[in-house]
Motif scaffolding. Sequence first.
Motif, mmCIF file in Angstrom:
data_model
loop_
_atom_site.group_PDB
_atom_site.id
_atom_site.type_symbol
_atom_site.label_atom_id
_atom_site.label_comp_id
_atom_site.label_asym_id
_atom_site.label_seq_id
_atom_site.Cartn_x
_atom_site.Cartn_y
_atom_site.Cartn_z
ATOM 1 N N GLY A 74 -18.529 44.073 1.911
ATOM 2 C CA GLY A 74 -19.256 42.835 2.176
ATOM 3 C C GLY A 74 -20.616 43.030 2.744
ATOM 4 O O GLY A 74 -21.216 42.104 3.297
ATOM 5 N N GLY A 75 -21.183 44.243 2.630
ATOM 6 C CA GLY A 75 -22.539 44.491 3.107
ATOM 7 C C GLY A 75 -22.627 44.624 4.615
ATOM 8 O O GLY A 75 -23.704 44.457 5.180
ATOM 9 N N THR A 91 -24.889 43.215 9.463
ATOM 10 C CA THR A 91 -24.683 42.733 8.084
ATOM 11 C C THR A 91 -26.045 42.602 7.387
ATOM 12 O O THR A 91 -26.971 41.978 7.923
ATOM 13 N N PRO A 98 -34.177 45.677 1.888
ATOM 14 C CA PRO A 98 -32.961 44.955 2.249
ATOM 15 C C PRO A 98 -33.264 43.856 3.278
ATOM 16 O O PRO A 98 -34.233 43.928 4.033
ATOM 17 N N GLU A 99 -32.386 42.858 3.329
ATOM 18 C CA GLU A 99 -32.556 41.713 4.208
ATOM 19 C C GLU A 99 -31.436 41.735 5.262
ATOM 20 O O GLU A 99 -30.266 41.928 4.937
ATOM 21 N N ARG A 108 -28.115 42.629 3.123
ATOM 22 C CA ARG A 108 -27.900 42.430 1.692
ATOM 23 C C ARG A 108 -29.139 42.892 0.904
ATOM 24 O O ARG A 108 -30.261 42.843 1.402
ATOM 25 N N ASP A 109 -28.909 43.313 -0.381
ATOM 26 C CA ASP A 109 -29.993 43.793 -1.262
ATOM 27 C C ASP A 109 -29.500 43.719 -2.706
ATOM 28 O O ASP A 109 -28.318 43.977 -2.979
ATOM 29 N N ASP A 134 -32.065 50.587 0.605
ATOM 30 C CA ASP A 134 -31.279 50.322 -0.611
ATOM 31 C C ASP A 134 -31.289 51.565 -1.490
ATOM 32 O O ASP A 134 -31.903 52.591 -1.172
ATOM 33 N N VAL A 159 -28.850 40.138 7.569
ATOM 34 C CA VAL A 159 -28.134 38.864 7.593
ATOM 35 C C VAL A 159 -27.691 38.518 9.028
ATOM 36 O O VAL A 159 -27.821 37.374 9.476
#
Length: 730
Positions: free
Chosen positions: A692-693, A661, A638-639, A663-664, A718, A641
């Motif tokens: 919204g992550g 926050t 995952p990244e 995202r993946d 993830d 944000v």
Amino acid sequence: MGDPNLWTEILRANDLASITDVRPGMELVIPATQVAAANRALRQALQAIRRATEEGARLFAAEQIEASLRLYEEGVARRKAGDWDTAASLAGDATTAALAALETATAQRDAAAEARLSDRTGSVEGRRPQDLAWSDRPLGAMLIEEEKVRTLSLSSAQITFRDDSRLRLSANSQAVIQRMRVDPLGRKEEAKVSLVEGDFYALLSGRSERRSFELEVPEARTDIESRNFWVRRDASGAKFTNYDDRTLDVAANGAAVTLGRNEGTLVRTGQAPSGKIGVLSATRLTAPADDGETPSPDVELSWAPLADADGYWLELAVDPAFQRLAASRWGLKDEHFWTDPLPVGTYYWRVAGLDKFGLPGERSTVWRFHVRVDRTPPFLSIGEPAEGAILRSDAIRVEGEIEPGARLSLNGTVVEVGADGRFATSATATRLGENVLTLVATDAAGNLTERTRSFRYEPDARAILRFDDAIPRLGPGRFVTGGDVISLAGATDVGTRLLVRAADGAVRATTHADDTGRFALNLPLAAAEEAFTVEVVQPSGFSSREQFAVVQKRDPPAITLEEPPPAVTAVERLPLRGRAEGARSLTMNGRPARLIGYAFDEAVTLHQGENTLELVATDIVGNVRVERFEVGLDQNPPELVGYRVTPFQARAGEPVWIEVTARDASGLRKAAPFRLRVGDKEIADFLELGTGGAYHASLPLPAGAAGRVRLLEVEVEDYVGNKARFTPDK
């Protein structure tokens, strides 16, 4: 008609193209009158030529007698070509020319004292007293007194005097015509010849009234009464042989010897003549037969061995007097000799044995043979079997007729032929169906006539019927197809007819096997499974039957997996196991997959992102089942944000709000552990994933915790297990 090779003229006279066009009961025109007229004219021409030659026409009317001979030979050629009228006309012209030559020779016999070079083979040269060098002497050249004549290797020369007396110089010989005198009023002549080296054979005319013939040989003196003798001069001395009842006297070094018939003597250098030496008796010629014919231009001459012979002397001429030689070979070791190719014509030959002294013995009887080059192929007619016959037995009777005297072979094996040219033999069929017999007739000249005869061997036996292995089948004699028509192909006996009947006996399809035994047909189907009978009818009429069935298969194979593939995975190698029921072949993404029975166990290497997996199963008749799956490969963590922590400075008992926050691509797990420092205290807890992550947590501070707030670490994972650990404050 006097010639067995003239059967083609009978065909021509009756406008027939081949011997096979002749039928029993047909009236044939035989051109006997034209043949007889041509033969009679040619005989008269030959008689006139011989008479003119005997009177000296070759010496004194050479051009006329040569023209007569040329016309005669052309007439003979036209006779062989079947042009009878032209042959008779040319023979008449030859007779006229021969009679003119006779008249000229008779008038000029006593007109000149010269001798003539009447025959030559190879290289013959002459040198007159005024000449500084030797030069070639053509046939017919006139020779004068004191003229020298020599022959080179494999050469010979005949010198003819006015009275038709002749000297024949052999190869590598030299003689000098020292003197020739003539008294026309008294009809007397004198001649003197000196032999320098080599040998010559003398045949003096009995019609002349000459007093003597003088022969000069170094170290020897001669007194010649003989009309037929031979002499040789070389480094060892001289040799003499007399073949006449008249005597030949030889003297040397104070001694002399008188030679009678078939006697010889040697005169060694510086010595007296040896005693009389009896020459070898005549040998016996063996082949070709006297007055026989040979169809080949290359002729083998052979004779019987002669006891005590050290070699042989052969002479071949185109005339019985041996005035025109075609070949002369001295010292032959074998009792046979192959000639060079000879033109068509009549030839005369004789052989004499050579003793250990090199003296030639008595000549053999003169034989003649005729070279008649035959280029007409022999006729050949086949009576049995008939062309295209259908035979039940493999034993074949072969009958027919060929030209008498010709040889016959059947498929390479010699066949015995009767004296009348008829033959009857047997052969064996080598294969079922089409067979070919090849007969070859060869005449004595080597001309060939080849005939073939085709027949079919069709025994009353069950035909072998084989369907191609490529036809889909569920078992022996049980074919399968996916449509309403099945294509069948295979092999059987050549020329066989096939009828395919349904269960009710109706003919559903027919075909014929070709000349290789192959067949093919399309069979329409009326039910999901049908039984058929194929009737195999051979060209002979014999038939046999075979049964088979056809099943229609329309449902494609079924593909089932032991476990469905995941929608997304972090592992590159994805195993796929399952079954493809009813499949003959299976491909996975276009690559062949191995089937054990109907089971498969394959693995697919995925690439990052979405992957499409396609399984294609094909059954025995081509029905296809396709299954597709989508599988994502996610190996990226995952990244992060962003994040937010409030308040920045916290008081004791005051809550802290944390928001992270991330995202993946494959989705985030619900909880994310974190560590927080407030003042000098460190707190660990979990964030909860919202929409919204964004991860959220509201954390009440424990007692004593106050001061600056820092987010030390957050770990996000993830759904496929990829983790990322973030230290935001750092």
